[in-house]
Design an enzyme around this catalytic site. Structure first.
Site, PDB file in Angstrom:
ATOM      1  CG  ASP A 141      -2.023   1.020   1.143  1.00 55.21           C
ATOM      2  OD1 ASP A 141      -2.568   1.402   2.196  1.00 55.21           O
ATOM      3  OD2 ASP A 141      -2.330   1.465   0.015  1.00 55.21           O
ATOM      4  CE  LYS A 144      -0.796   3.431  -3.978  1.00 53.11           C
ATOM      5  NZ  LYS A 144      -0.765   2.646  -2.719  1.00 53.11           N
ATOM      6  CG  ASP A 169      -5.367  -0.141  -1.212  1.00 55.62           C
ATOM      7  OD1 ASP A 169      -5.229   0.933  -0.617  1.00 55.62           O
ATOM      8  OD2 ASP A 169      -6.450  -0.476  -1.758  1.00 55.62           O
ATOM      9  CG  ASN A 170      -4.421   2.199  -3.565  1.00 55.14           C
ATOM     10  OD1 ASN A 170      -3.589   2.131  -2.664  1.00 55.14           O
ATOM     11  ND2 ASN A 170      -5.617   2.726  -3.371  1.00 55.14           N
ATOM     12  CD  GLU A 199      -8.384   4.838  -0.213  1.00 62.66           C
ATOM     13  OE1 GLU A 199      -8.702   3.765  -0.765  1.00 62.66           O
ATOM     14  OE2 GLU A 199      -7.237   5.273  -0.275  1.00 62.66           O
TER      15      GLU A 199
HETATM   16  O1  77M Z   1       4.713   7.795   1.668  1.00 63.26           O
HETATM   17  C1  77M Z   1       4.436   8.483   0.732  1.00 63.26           C
HETATM   18  C2  77M Z   1       3.738   7.910  -0.447  1.00 63.26           C
HETATM   19  S1  77M Z   1       3.315   6.315  -0.042  1.00 63.26           S
HETATM   20  C3  77M Z   1       1.619   6.495   0.107  1.00 63.26           C
HETATM   21  C4  77M Z   1       1.132   5.522  -0.899  1.00 63.26           C
HETATM   22  N1  77M Z   1      -0.301   5.513  -1.050  1.00 63.26           N
HETATM   23  C5  77M Z   1      -0.843   6.273  -1.972  1.00 63.26           C
HETATM   24  O2  77M Z   1      -0.185   7.036  -2.641  1.00 63.26           O
HETATM   25  C6  77M Z   1      -2.325   6.176  -2.158  1.00 63.26           C
HETATM   26  C7  77M Z   1      -2.955   7.144  -2.924  1.00 63.26           C
HETATM   27  C8  77M Z   1      -4.348   7.101  -3.108  1.00 63.26           C
HETATM   28  C9  77M Z   1      -5.015   8.128  -3.919  1.00 63.26           C
HETATM   29  C10 77M Z   1      -4.592   9.470  -3.887  1.00 63.26           C
HETATM   30  C11 77M Z   1      -5.235  10.416  -4.640  1.00 63.26           C
HETATM   31  C12 77M Z   1      -6.315  10.050  -5.455  1.00 63.26           C
HETATM   32  F1  77M Z   1      -6.952  11.000  -6.194  1.00 63.26           F
HETATM   33  C13 77M Z   1      -6.726   8.743  -5.513  1.00 63.26           C
HETATM   34  C14 77M Z   1      -6.074   7.779  -4.743  1.00 63.26           C
HETATM   35  C15 77M Z   1      -5.113   6.091  -2.498  1.00 63.26           C
HETATM   36  C16 77M Z   1      -4.466   5.123  -1.739  1.00 63.26           C
HETATM   37  O3  77M Z   1      -5.164   4.131  -1.135  1.00 63.26           O
HETATM   38  C17 77M Z   1      -3.083   5.154  -1.567  1.00 63.26           C
HETATM   39  O4  77M Z   1      -2.507   4.157  -0.827  1.00 63.26           O
HETATM   40  C18 77M Z   1       4.815   9.887   0.717  1.00 63.26           C
HETATM   41  C19 77M Z   1       3.936  10.830   0.250  1.00 63.26           C
HETATM   42  C20 77M Z   1       4.289  12.155   0.277  1.00 63.26           C
HETATM   43  C21 77M Z   1       5.543  12.509   0.738  1.00 63.26           C
HETATM   44  O5  77M Z   1       5.938  13.825   0.794  1.00 63.26           O
HETATM   45  C22 77M Z   1       6.434  11.518   1.172  1.00 63.26           C
HETATM   46  O6  77M Z   1       7.656  11.927   1.620  1.00 63.26           O
HETATM   47  C23 77M Z   1       6.069  10.205   1.190  1.00 63.26           C
HETATM   48 MG    MG Z   2      -3.921   2.554  -0.523  1.00 62.63          MG
END
Ligand code: 77M
Ligand code: MG
Length: 214
Positions: A141, A144, A169-170, A199
């Site tokens: 998760d 991606k 997920d996703n 979600e």
């Molecule tokens: O850790 C991270 C990124 S990992 C999060 C991954 N998860 C997702 O991106 C994720 C995204 C969506 C989603 C988002 C926008 C939409 F319009 C539609 C869906 C849904 C999910 O269920 C997810 O899991 C990190 C972010 C920023 C930093 O500045 C850093 O330093 C680090």
């Molecule tokens: Mg997710």
């Protein structure tokens, strides 16, 4: 900004959930995200699919890639047998800080180890640092575009065994096309798609469950 949002999510947990009651923590986050501010937790609908897979696998060793606020970490840990453990990797230190407090509020610190840093660096160290032999369940998760490289890394590091379950997920939104293509076409996996919704929205999304065949 991101950090203020996740801080408000933590305060909603501390205000509305009962300390030591994981299910009330899950409920408080879902209510907050439905009524106040959307957040990228796996959520209640996909969360029920996650629960059923966890209950079916009954894992002793779990790896979660992408802790965020710890919502799915708490959901999984609340279903684990007594001596089972989750290692959850989070790249973003601000998220990790919030997740630790959400996990503590749920009273699940003993089952969960939050590890900060890039998954690509930590996966090769799992055996030596945490005494892991193989994982029974991996919940993907995080970034991606890291699903596929990290899955190959888990294979190469011998961290998957015959029957290990990968739950991603996703796979539709935001989408993980290269990962999907790999697990659906590789002879080393048996894959199944669980259709759901992004979600707290009506957009399509889903979870992909893949069994590693060894
Ligand atoms: O850790 C991270 C990124 S990992 C999060 C991954 N998860 C997702 O991106 C994720 C995204 C969506 C989603 C988002 C926008 C939409 F319009 C539609 C869906 C849904 C999910 O269920 C997810 O899991 C990190 C972010 C920023 C930093 O500045 C850093 O330093 C680090
Ligand atoms: Mg997710």
């Amino acid at each position: 900004n991101y950090y203020r949002d996740v801080n408000r999510l933590l305060h909603a947990v501390q205000k509305n959930a009962t300390k030591g009651d994981p299910r009330s923590v899950v409920k408080a986050i879902d209510n907050f995200c439905r009524q106040k501010e959307w957040a990228m937790n796996v959520g209640d609908e996909k969360g029920c699919i996650l629960d059923s897979v966890v209950s079916e696998v009954n894992p002793v060793t779990v790896l979660e890639l992408g802790t965020y606020c710890g919502y799915s970490t708490v959901r999984i840990a609340s279903l684990l047998p007594p001596r089972a453990k989750i290692i959850t990797l989070e790249f973003n230190p601000d998220y990790a800080k919030i997740a630790r407090q959400v996990i503590a509020w749920a009273g699940l610190e003993d089952k969960i180890q939050v590890v900060e840093g890039p998954s690509g660096e930590w996966i090769p160290k799992m055996k030596e640092q945490f005494g892991v032999k193989t994982f029974d369940l991996v919940f993907l998760d995080h970034w991606k575009d890291r699903y596929l490289p990290d899955t190959k890394l888990l294979e190469d590091c011998g961290l998957l065994r015959k029957g290990t379950i990968l739950l991603a997920d996703n796979v539709i939104c935001p989408g993980t096309p290269d990962y999907l293509e790999y697990v659906r076409n590789s002879p080393r996996y048996k894959s199944q798609y669980f259709k759901s919704h992004l979600e707290y929205t009506k957009a399509e999304d889903g979870l992909e469950k893949s069994v590693f065949l060894g």
